[in-house]
Design a protein around this motif. Structure first.
Motif, PDB file in Angstrom:
ATOM      1  N   THR A   7       2.560 -10.793  -3.593  1.00 19.66           N
ATOM      2  CA  THR A   7       2.898  -9.984  -4.763  1.00 19.66           C
ATOM      3  C   THR A   7       2.639 -10.750  -6.061  1.00 19.66           C
ATOM      4  OG1 THR A   7       5.245 -10.608  -4.557  1.00 19.66           O
ATOM      5  CG2 THR A   7       4.563  -8.545  -3.532  1.00 19.66           C
ATOM      6  N   PHE A   8       2.917 -12.041  -6.041  1.00 21.49           N
ATOM      7  CA  PHE A   8       2.654 -12.856  -7.239  1.00 21.49           C
ATOM      8  C   PHE A   8       1.167 -12.848  -7.595  1.00 21.49           C
ATOM      9  CE2 PHE A   8       1.505 -17.134  -8.953  1.00 21.49           C
ATOM     10  CZ  PHE A   8       2.056 -16.965 -10.213  1.00 21.49           C
ATOM     11  N   SER A   9       0.304 -12.944  -6.575  1.00 24.36           N
ATOM     12  CA  SER A   9      -1.136 -12.984  -6.848  1.00 24.36           C
ATOM     13  C   SER A   9      -1.625 -11.673  -7.459  1.00 24.36           C
ATOM     14  CB  SER A   9      -1.914 -13.280  -5.558  1.00 24.36           C
ATOM     15  OG  SER A   9      -1.813 -12.208  -4.632  1.00 24.36           O
ATOM     16  N   ILE A  10      -1.072 -10.549  -7.004  1.00 23.53           N
ATOM     17  CA  ILE A  10      -1.477  -9.245  -7.550  1.00 23.53           C
ATOM     18  C   ILE A  10      -0.929  -9.061  -8.958  1.00 23.53           C
ATOM     19  CG2 ILE A  10      -1.264  -6.739  -7.272  1.00 23.53           C
ATOM     20  CD1 ILE A  10      -1.055  -7.284  -4.219  1.00 23.53           C
ATOM     21  N   GLU A  29       0.829  -1.208   0.000  1.00 24.29           N
ATOM     22  CA  GLU A  29       0.000   0.000   0.000  1.00 24.29           C
ATOM     23  C   GLU A  29       0.860   1.253   0.000  1.00 24.29           C
ATOM     24  OE1 GLU A  29      -3.886   0.758   2.550  1.00 24.29           O
ATOM     25  OE2 GLU A  29      -2.091   1.236   3.734  1.00 24.29           O
ATOM     26  N   GLY A  30       1.906   1.255   0.836  1.00 21.84           N
ATOM     27  CA  GLY A  30       2.812   2.404   0.897  1.00 21.84           C
ATOM     28  C   GLY A  30       3.569   2.603  -0.398  1.00 21.84           C
ATOM     29  N   GLN A  31       4.034   1.509  -0.996  1.00 20.73           N
ATOM     30  CA  GLN A  31       4.776   1.639  -2.259  1.00 20.73           C
ATOM     31  C   GLN A  31       3.885   2.181  -3.373  1.00 20.73           C
ATOM     32  OE1 GLN A  31       7.221   1.390  -0.754  1.00 20.73           O
ATOM     33  NE2 GLN A  31       8.148  -0.610  -0.373  1.00 20.73           N
ATOM     34  N   GLY A  32       2.606   1.906  -3.288  1.00 25.76           N
ATOM     35  CA  GLY A  32       1.676   2.409  -4.298  1.00 25.76           C
ATOM     36  C   GLY A  32       1.554   3.918  -4.315  1.00 25.76           C
ATOM     37  N   SER A  81       0.213 -11.287 -11.165  1.00 33.88           N
ATOM     38  CA  SER A  81      -0.316 -12.219 -12.169  1.00 33.88           C
ATOM     39  C   SER A  81      -1.720 -11.826 -12.626  1.00 33.88           C
ATOM     40  CB  SER A  81      -0.332 -13.647 -11.609  1.00 33.88           C
ATOM     41  OG  SER A  81      -1.162 -13.730 -10.463  1.00 33.88           O
ATOM     42  N   LYS A  82      -2.445 -11.131 -11.782  1.00 36.04           N
ATOM     43  CA  LYS A  82      -3.817 -10.732 -12.109  1.00 36.04           C
ATOM     44  C   LYS A  82      -3.881  -9.440 -12.910  1.00 36.04           C
ATOM     45  CE  LYS A  82      -8.321  -9.895  -9.894  1.00 36.04           C
ATOM     46  NZ  LYS A  82      -9.029  -9.807  -8.584  1.00 36.04           N
ATOM     47  N   HIS A  83      -2.941  -8.515 -12.663  1.00 33.37           N
ATOM     48  CA  HIS A  83      -3.099  -7.164 -13.200  1.00 33.37           C
ATOM     49  C   HIS A  83      -2.001  -6.673 -14.145  1.00 33.37           C
ATOM     50  CE1 HIS A  83      -6.542  -6.496 -10.617  1.00 33.37           C
ATOM     51  NE2 HIS A  83      -5.840  -6.800  -9.543  1.00 33.37           N
ATOM     52  N   VAL A  84      -0.820  -7.258 -14.121  1.00 30.05           N
ATOM     53  CA  VAL A  84       0.271  -6.700 -14.929  1.00 30.05           C
ATOM     54  C   VAL A  84       0.002  -6.879 -16.428  1.00 30.05           C
ATOM     55  CG1 VAL A  84       1.775  -8.753 -15.122  1.00 30.05           C
ATOM     56  CG2 VAL A  84       2.796  -6.459 -14.936  1.00 30.05           C
ATOM     57  N   THR A  85       0.404  -5.884 -17.214  1.00 23.73           N
ATOM     58  CA  THR A  85       0.244  -5.974 -18.668  1.00 23.73           C
ATOM     59  C   THR A  85       1.237  -6.960 -19.256  1.00 23.73           C
ATOM     60  OG1 THR A  85      -0.562  -3.702 -18.834  1.00 23.73           O
ATOM     61  CG2 THR A  85       0.378  -4.680 -20.832  1.00 23.73           C
ATOM     62  N   ASP A  86       2.493  -6.878 -18.795  1.00 27.37           N
ATOM     63  CA  ASP A  86       3.540  -7.768 -19.306  1.00 27.37           C
ATOM     64  C   ASP A  86       4.774  -7.631 -18.430  1.00 27.37           C
ATOM     65  OD1 ASP A  86       4.802  -9.618 -20.929  1.00 27.37           O
ATOM     66  OD2 ASP A  86       4.450  -8.504 -22.784  1.00 27.37           O
ATOM     67  N   ILE A  87       5.694  -8.579 -18.577  1.00 27.32           N
ATOM     68  CA  ILE A  87       7.013  -8.511 -17.952  1.00 27.32           C
ATOM     69  C   ILE A  87       8.044  -8.533 -19.072  1.00 27.32           C
ATOM     70  CG2 ILE A  87       8.697  -9.592 -16.414  1.00 27.32           C
ATOM     71  CD1 ILE A  87       6.337  -8.727 -14.829  1.00 27.32           C
ATOM     72  N   PHE A  88       8.899  -7.526 -19.125  1.00 24.38           N
ATOM     73  CA  PHE A  88       9.983  -7.468 -20.104  1.00 24.38           C
ATOM     74  C   PHE A  88      11.312  -7.681 -19.376  1.00 24.38           C
ATOM     75  CE2 PHE A  88       7.753  -4.363 -23.292  1.00 24.38           C
ATOM     76  CZ  PHE A  88       6.847  -5.375 -23.614  1.00 24.38           C
ATOM     77  N   LEU A  97       6.803  -2.882  -5.077  1.00 26.71           N
ATOM     78  CA  LEU A  97       6.553  -1.651  -5.831  1.00 26.71           C
ATOM     79  C   LEU A  97       5.636  -1.911  -7.020  1.00 26.71           C
ATOM     80  CD1 LEU A  97       7.114   1.355  -6.330  1.00 26.71           C
ATOM     81  CD2 LEU A  97       9.100   0.658  -7.697  1.00 26.71           C
ATOM     82  N   LEU A  98       5.881  -2.988  -7.752  1.00 25.09           N
ATOM     83  CA  LEU A  98       5.034  -3.297  -8.906  1.00 25.09           C
ATOM     84  C   LEU A  98       3.609  -3.576  -8.458  1.00 25.09           C
ATOM     85  CD1 LEU A  98       4.618  -3.794 -11.894  1.00 25.09           C
ATOM     86  CD2 LEU A  98       5.525  -6.108 -11.601  1.00 25.09           C
ATOM     87  N   SER A  99       3.432  -4.301  -7.369  1.00 27.96           N
ATOM     88  CA  SER A  99       2.087  -4.595  -6.861  1.00 27.96           C
ATOM     89  C   SER A  99       1.361  -3.323  -6.447  1.00 27.96           C
ATOM     90  CB  SER A  99       2.175  -5.550  -5.661  1.00 27.96           C
ATOM     91  OG  SER A  99       2.679  -6.803  -6.034  1.00 27.96           O
TER      92      SER A  99
END
Length: 314
Positions: free
Chosen positions: A239-242, A153-156, A244-251, A181-183
């Protein structure tokens, strides 16, 4: 998780303790890359890293009886510094387990902030077992570096500040190690900039996020060999659950691409950052056609780098 995390509330709770970092842009960079780029400079943050956002948000929520026993964590540096600063702000003791190969500048900062350091071997198993012993001996409360809802929450709040500028970029590029941070960025974008595509950026030599998403299960990184020391950790269950559900992609990018991007930042943006910050910039430089004529925001996560390492890009 989306119902638990309240990024705007977290921001109101921590804004008096943190720096509202600048959002830099440069006409020459925009013209040369054929896109509009904003750099969120967390290297100018307190302790010179975004990690202070999550640590302070987590510590401020602890009851007094818990705070009295101290707070503990394991970290290669920036989260350790953040926890040490949070402990100082809330008048308690911090205990930080650090790998033996942590950057000297980060070790010195943790000590200066009053953290009691215990060194361990540079493996996740060693970090966790050493931390378990410290917590058992002291009774200190463990603040996880990334796999914790209050930390996420803080990183967001970093992305939240970007959106508060009135900017809703087409793409937001975020380095990913443990994924806090990504989450947090994903959850902030979900609410405040739903049209923004968030891309996780990862060293090819520490690509557990990419492999985990492809497999649909956590695959921890095995002996990561990357100059981006802040990205050597693996995703956690939360973090994996968030992601995997929302990220557009991983480069992913190679070590040579990271070094070249690190050099590019230093000479074109005129700021000092850690090599981990170069990973999303390397993604931008590598995939110019993807971002052509788009608005792109990049989070530069920190500036705690040993001076000797700068020789690599001079």
């Amino acid at each position: 998780m989306e119902n638990i995390v309240d990024v705007s509330s977290a921001y109101e709770g921590i804004k008096c303790f943190i720096t509202k970092t600048p959002l830099l842009s440069d006409d020459f960079i925009d013209k040369s890359l054929s896109c509009k780029v904003f750099f969120k400079c967390e290297n100018f943050q307190k302790i010179h890293a975004f990690k202070v956002r999550g640590a302070i948000n987590a510590v401020r929520k602890l009851p007094d009886k818990t705070l009295k026993l101290g707070i503990a964590t394991h970290s290669s540096g920036n989260h350790g510094q953040a926890v040490a600063l949070a402990a100082r702000l809330f008048n308690t003791q911090s205990y930080v387990v650090m790998p033996e190969n942590s950057p000297k500048t980060k070790i010195e900062s943790v000590r200066w902030l009053g953290g009691k350091i215990t060194f361990c071997a540079p493996t996740l198993e060693a970090r966790e077992s050493t931390l378990e012993r410290i917590v058992s001996e002291t009774g200190a409360h463990f603040i996880h570096p990334y796999n914790h809802p209050d930390v996420i929450e803080g990183q967001g709040t970093c992305a939240y500040e970007i959106f508060q500028h009135g900017i809703e970029p087409d793409y937001l590029l975020v380095p990913v190690g443990g994924g806090g941070l990504l989450s947090g960025t994903l959850l902030a974008a979900l609410r405040y900039a739903p049209a923004t595509k968030v891309i996780g950026c990862e060293p090819a030599n520490a690509d557990d996020a990419l492999r985990s998403l492809r497999a649909g299960r956590l695959i921890p990184v095995d002996k990561p060999n990357t100059i981006a020391d802040g990205l050597r950790t693996s995703l956690g269950e939360l973090t994996f659950s968030i992601i995997s559900k929302h990220v557009t992609d991983i480069f992913t990018v190679t070590e040579s691409e990271i070094l070249e991007a690190w050099r590019w930042i230093t000479f074109h943006l005129k700021v000092i950052v850690e090599p981990s910050c170069a990973v999303p910039v390397a993604v931008l430089l590598k995939h110019k056609e993807t971002f052509k004529h788009k608005c792109v925001a990049i989070i530069l996560t920190g500036g705690n780098v040993d001076p000797d390492m700068l020789k690599l890009i001079l």
